[in-house]
Design an enzyme around this catalytic site. Sequence first.
Site, PDB file in Angstrom:
ATOM      1  N   GLY A  53       0.753  -1.226   0.004  1.00  0.00           N
ATOM      2  CA  GLY A  53       0.050   0.012  -0.075  1.00  0.00           C
ATOM      3  C   GLY A  53       0.837   1.237  -0.090  1.00  0.00           C
ATOM      4  O   GLY A  53       1.589   1.178   0.706  1.00  0.00           O
ATOM      5  N   VAL A  60      -1.541   6.359   4.234  1.00  0.00           N
ATOM      6  CA  VAL A  60      -0.825   5.949   4.910  1.00  0.00           C
ATOM      7  C   VAL A  60       0.598   5.710   4.674  1.00  0.00           C
ATOM      8  O   VAL A  60       1.588   5.873   5.247  1.00  0.00           O
ATOM      9  CB  VAL A  60      -1.592   4.948   5.877  1.00  0.00           C
ATOM     10  CG1 VAL A  60      -0.788   4.491   7.115  1.00  0.00           C
ATOM     11  CG2 VAL A  60      -2.755   5.341   6.025  1.00  0.00           C
ATOM     12  N   ILE A  80      -3.321   8.358  17.914  1.00  0.00           N
ATOM     13  CA  ILE A  80      -3.290   8.238  19.583  1.00  0.00           C
ATOM     14  C   ILE A  80      -3.025   6.842  20.032  1.00  0.00           C
ATOM     15  O   ILE A  80      -3.607   5.732  19.460  1.00  0.00           O
ATOM     16  CB  ILE A  80      -5.052   8.429  20.079  1.00  0.00           C
ATOM     17  CG1 ILE A  80      -5.254   9.842  19.561  1.00  0.00           C
ATOM     18  CG2 ILE A  80      -4.987   8.273  21.507  1.00  0.00           C
ATOM     19  CD1 ILE A  80      -6.769  10.123  19.741  1.00  0.00           C
ATOM     20  N   GLU A  97     -12.425   6.322   4.359  1.00  0.00           N
ATOM     21  CA  GLU A  97     -12.178   5.022   4.162  1.00  0.00           C
ATOM     22  C   GLU A  97     -12.210   4.570   2.746  1.00  0.00           C
ATOM     23  O   GLU A  97     -13.138   5.375   1.962  1.00  0.00           O
ATOM     24  CB  GLU A  97     -12.971   3.851   5.024  1.00  0.00           C
ATOM     25  CG  GLU A  97     -12.721   3.997   6.470  1.00  0.00           C
ATOM     26  CD  GLU A  97     -11.348   3.578   6.918  1.00  0.00           C
ATOM     27  OE1 GLU A  97     -10.734   2.631   6.385  1.00  0.00           O
ATOM     28  OE2 GLU A  97     -10.745   4.402   7.542  1.00  0.00           O
ATOM     29  N   LYS A 101     -13.435  -0.046  15.089  1.00  0.00           N
ATOM     30  CA  LYS A 101     -12.629   0.445  16.144  1.00  0.00           C
ATOM     31  C   LYS A 101     -13.041  -0.119  17.660  1.00  0.00           C
ATOM     32  O   LYS A 101     -12.167  -0.477  18.533  1.00  0.00           O
ATOM     33  CB  LYS A 101     -12.444   1.922  16.121  1.00  0.00           C
ATOM     34  CG  LYS A 101     -11.686   2.131  14.725  1.00  0.00           C
ATOM     35  CD  LYS A 101     -11.764   3.788  14.556  1.00  0.00           C
ATOM     36  CE  LYS A 101     -10.915   3.974  13.409  1.00  0.00           C
ATOM     37  NZ  LYS A 101     -11.186   5.610  13.064  1.00  0.00           N
TER      38      LYS A 101
HETATM   39  N1  LIG Z   1      -6.480   7.089   5.831  1.00  0.00           N
HETATM   40  C1  LIG Z   1      -6.441   7.068   7.328  1.00  0.00           C
HETATM   41  O1  LIG Z   1      -6.624   8.159   8.016  1.00  0.00           O
HETATM   42  C2  LIG Z   1      -6.435   6.014   8.119  1.00  0.00           C
HETATM   43  C3  LIG Z   1      -6.321   4.783   7.485  1.00  0.00           C
HETATM   44  N2  LIG Z   1      -6.257   3.479   8.032  1.00  0.00           N
HETATM   45  C4  LIG Z   1      -6.069   2.147   7.504  1.00  0.00           C
HETATM   46  O2  LIG Z   1      -5.005   2.208   6.644  1.00  0.00           O
HETATM   47  C5  LIG Z   1      -5.235   1.536   5.692  1.00  0.00           C
HETATM   48  C6  LIG Z   1      -4.800   2.209   4.108  1.00  0.00           C
HETATM   49  O3  LIG Z   1      -5.605   3.371   3.987  1.00  0.00           O
HETATM   50  P1  LIG Z   1      -5.362   4.476   3.214  1.00  0.00           P
HETATM   51  O4  LIG Z   1      -3.723   4.541   3.197  1.00  0.00           O
HETATM   52  O5  LIG Z   1      -6.036   5.971   3.710  1.00  0.00           O
HETATM   53  O6  LIG Z   1      -5.697   3.861   1.758  1.00  0.00           O
HETATM   54  P2  LIG Z   1      -5.394   4.381   0.188  1.00  0.00           P
HETATM   55  O7  LIG Z   1      -6.602   4.118  -0.459  1.00  0.00           O
HETATM   56  O8  LIG Z   1      -5.084   5.978   0.380  1.00  0.00           O
HETATM   57  O9  LIG Z   1      -4.040   3.607  -0.003  1.00  0.00           O
HETATM   58  C7  LIG Z   1      -4.384   2.084  -0.194  1.00  0.00           C
HETATM   59  C8  LIG Z   1      -3.095   1.767  -1.017  1.00  0.00           C
HETATM   60  O10 LIG Z   1      -3.033   0.333  -1.350  1.00  0.00           O
HETATM   61  C9  LIG Z   1      -2.848   0.123  -2.692  1.00  0.00           C
HETATM   62  N3  LIG Z   1      -3.936  -1.211  -3.045  1.00  0.00           N
HETATM   63  C10 LIG Z   1      -5.298  -1.354  -2.802  1.00  0.00           C
HETATM   64  N4  LIG Z   1      -5.394  -2.427  -3.429  1.00  0.00           N
HETATM   65  C11 LIG Z   1      -4.257  -2.946  -3.691  1.00  0.00           C
HETATM   66  C12 LIG Z   1      -4.264  -4.240  -4.318  1.00  0.00           C
HETATM   67  N5  LIG Z   1      -5.046  -5.047  -4.648  1.00  0.00           N
HETATM   68  N6  LIG Z   1      -3.042  -4.689  -4.689  1.00  0.00           N
HETATM   69  C13 LIG Z   1      -1.985  -3.944  -4.374  1.00  0.00           C
HETATM   70  N7  LIG Z   1      -2.077  -2.574  -3.831  1.00  0.00           N
HETATM   71  C14 LIG Z   1      -3.207  -2.353  -3.560  1.00  0.00           C
HETATM   72  C15 LIG Z   1      -3.294   1.237  -3.337  1.00  0.00           C
HETATM   73  O11 LIG Z   1      -2.793   1.116  -4.532  1.00  0.00           O
HETATM   74  P3  LIG Z   1      -3.009   2.771  -5.537  1.00  0.00           P
HETATM   75  O12 LIG Z   1      -2.315   3.764  -5.034  1.00  0.00           O
HETATM   76  O13 LIG Z   1      -2.241   2.167  -6.821  1.00  0.00           O
HETATM   77  O14 LIG Z   1      -4.309   2.627  -5.827  1.00  0.00           O
HETATM   78  C16 LIG Z   1      -3.033   2.476  -2.338  1.00  0.00           C
HETATM   79  O15 LIG Z   1      -1.494   2.529  -2.536  1.00  0.00           O
HETATM   80  C17 LIG Z   1      -6.664   1.010   5.613  1.00  0.00           C
HETATM   81  O16 LIG Z   1      -6.661  -0.231   6.081  1.00  0.00           O
HETATM   82  C18 LIG Z   1      -7.358   1.991   6.479  1.00  0.00           C
HETATM   83  O17 LIG Z   1      -8.471   1.580   7.198  1.00  0.00           O
HETATM   84  C19 LIG Z   1      -6.174   3.720   9.405  1.00  0.00           C
HETATM   85  C20 LIG Z   1      -6.279   4.600  10.227  1.00  0.00           C
HETATM   86  C21 LIG Z   1      -6.320   6.048   9.560  1.00  0.00           C
HETATM   87  N1  LIG Z   2     -11.559   6.897   8.329  1.00  0.00           N
HETATM   88  C1  LIG Z   2     -10.877   6.825   9.511  1.00  0.00           C
HETATM   89  C2  LIG Z   2      -9.443   6.663   9.343  1.00  0.00           C
HETATM   90  C3  LIG Z   2      -8.947   6.536  10.383  1.00  0.00           C
HETATM   91  O1  LIG Z   2      -9.166   5.540  11.120  1.00  0.00           O
HETATM   92  C4  LIG Z   2     -11.518   8.105  10.338  1.00  0.00           C
HETATM   93  O2  LIG Z   2     -11.930   8.929   9.749  1.00  0.00           O
HETATM   94  O3  LIG Z   2     -11.345   8.049  11.705  1.00  0.00           O
END
Ligand SMILES: NC(=O)C1=CN([C@@H]2O[C@H](COP(=O)(O)OP(=O)(O)OC[C@H]3O[C@@H](n4cnc5c(N)ncnc54)[C@H](OP(=O)(O)O)[C@@H]3O)[C@@H](O)[C@H]2O)C=CC1
Ligand SMILES: N[C@@H](CC=O)C(=O)O
Length: 393
Positions: A45, A49, A179, A233, A276
């Site tokens: 990913g 994040v 947090i 999300e 959560k």
């Molecule tokens: N955003 C937030 O504030 C928070 C997020 N999280 C958790 O963190 C995780 C990631 O969230 P976030 O970073 O926001 O999500 P994003 O959608 O921003 O990033 C997801 C990443 O995963 C890659 N990806 C998705 N599907 C595939 C696949 N099948 N094969 C390979 N790569 C893949 C995407 O690739 P590409 O870029 O090429 O599309 C992208 O780079 C989630 O589980 C979310 O619940 C937890 C706390 C807070």
């Molecule tokens: N979508 C979530 C991301 C972090 O967990 C939120 O807004 O709290």
Amino acid sequence: MIALVAGLSHSLLVGGPPTRTGGARCASSPCMAESPRKLRVGLVGGGTVGGGIVTILEGARELQASLGVDVEIATICVRDKAKPRDFPLPAGCAVVDDVEEILGDGSIDLVCEVMGGTTLAKEVVMRSIADGKHVVTANKALIAAALPELQEKLAEANAKQVLGSEGKFGFEAAVCGGIPIIHALQRDFLGDEVSQLSGIINGCTNFILSNMAQGGLSYSDALKEASALGYAEAAPRRRRLATRHPPRHTSPPHAASPRLLADPTLDVGGFDARSKLKILIKLAFGTDVGERVGGRGTVKLLGVAKRDGGDPRAAPPLPSLTPPPLVFRRDGDRLSAFVSPCFVPTSNTLASISGATNAVQIGSANLGSTVLVGQGAGRLPTANSCVSDILDI
Ligand SMILES: NC(=O)C1=CN([C@@H]2O[C@H](COP(=O)(O)OP(=O)(O)OC[C@H]3O[C@@H](n4cnc5c(N)ncnc54)[C@H](OP(=O)(O)O)[C@@H]3O)[C@@H](O)[C@H]2O)C=CC1
Ligand SMILES: N[C@@H](CC=O)C(=O)O
């Protein structure tokens, strides 16, 4: 003031998982090893994040040296290799679109899963643990759905000592972004008896609600801004972005499909907060609760997006003397838990928590009330928790 609140109360003693060791930046001799320990990381990913993790780690070379560790992000797996990234790629780092290139790479010590979803992500985490790799994840949907299974796999792998040393599994980022609530419950409340948890544990909806109340934004404008800031999300691309007439899910939408636009259904529907809360209940009380709506053993759920168009201003104002919504009656061993938007009197600490800030109030026998407040969503806060888990390996 209205906030999406998740709460529970319980009167049983905590039975949480074993404590983890280490953690804080230390100045003692083990951290000052002559040659730093190399940690090769495979990042699954590279979005909100993932990009934050790269940014923080690459900017923290001195800190790593002081900790006696040298983290190399060897490979980043994304869905679309050709997509430009909004963070600088580390020198020598390979960008791939097939997780096998990380899972099958025996030189990778730690897999950090930040892709989201509960299917491929689960496979990534399970296989990495089984192969003796350390694992860090931010994936609350996965942790909520499968924590006991993942812990069992970890215990099994550690019993075999595949690498000759214990594999570690960190998921601090899974609840309340930056947090340190997971570590607090795993370590700091072990000698205490938690009786109540309540608070604001979804940044996206708190951002929406406070921007509507204080910034005068419409529901859909606030939601678009929250999505653009990376708070929302990911969810299946076939679902619509705006939720003027939101879906009436009784279970969360399947979150493993690719997304082009962030779809906040998981957030505004309350599903993310429920996942959560389920994790917090497990850590605080050792109890597994269901994620279906209604019935015994489940978390009651009411999202921010309601059939009135999701505009909380449509609700009548409550008198200022409304008691705090988070007062629970104890009823023997019964546990009651809910996720719901609540009116909060301005005298309550939660009323001042705006934007993507989260707050968790922990009621416990020895400490009385403890409140943890901080950034609950977004790139750097969430990545910071992942980095702390990585450096804690
Ligand atoms: N955003 C937030 O504030 C928070 C997020 N999280 C958790 O963190 C995780 C990631 O969230 P976030 O970073 O926001 O999500 P994003 O959608 O921003 O990033 C997801 C990443 O995963 C890659 N990806 C998705 N599907 C595939 C696949 N099948 N094969 C390979 N790569 C893949 C995407 O690739 P590409 O870029 O090429 O599309 C992208 O780079 C989630 O589980 C979310 O619940 C937890 C706390 C807070
Ligand atoms: N979508 C979530 C991301 C972090 O967990 C939120 O807004 O709290």
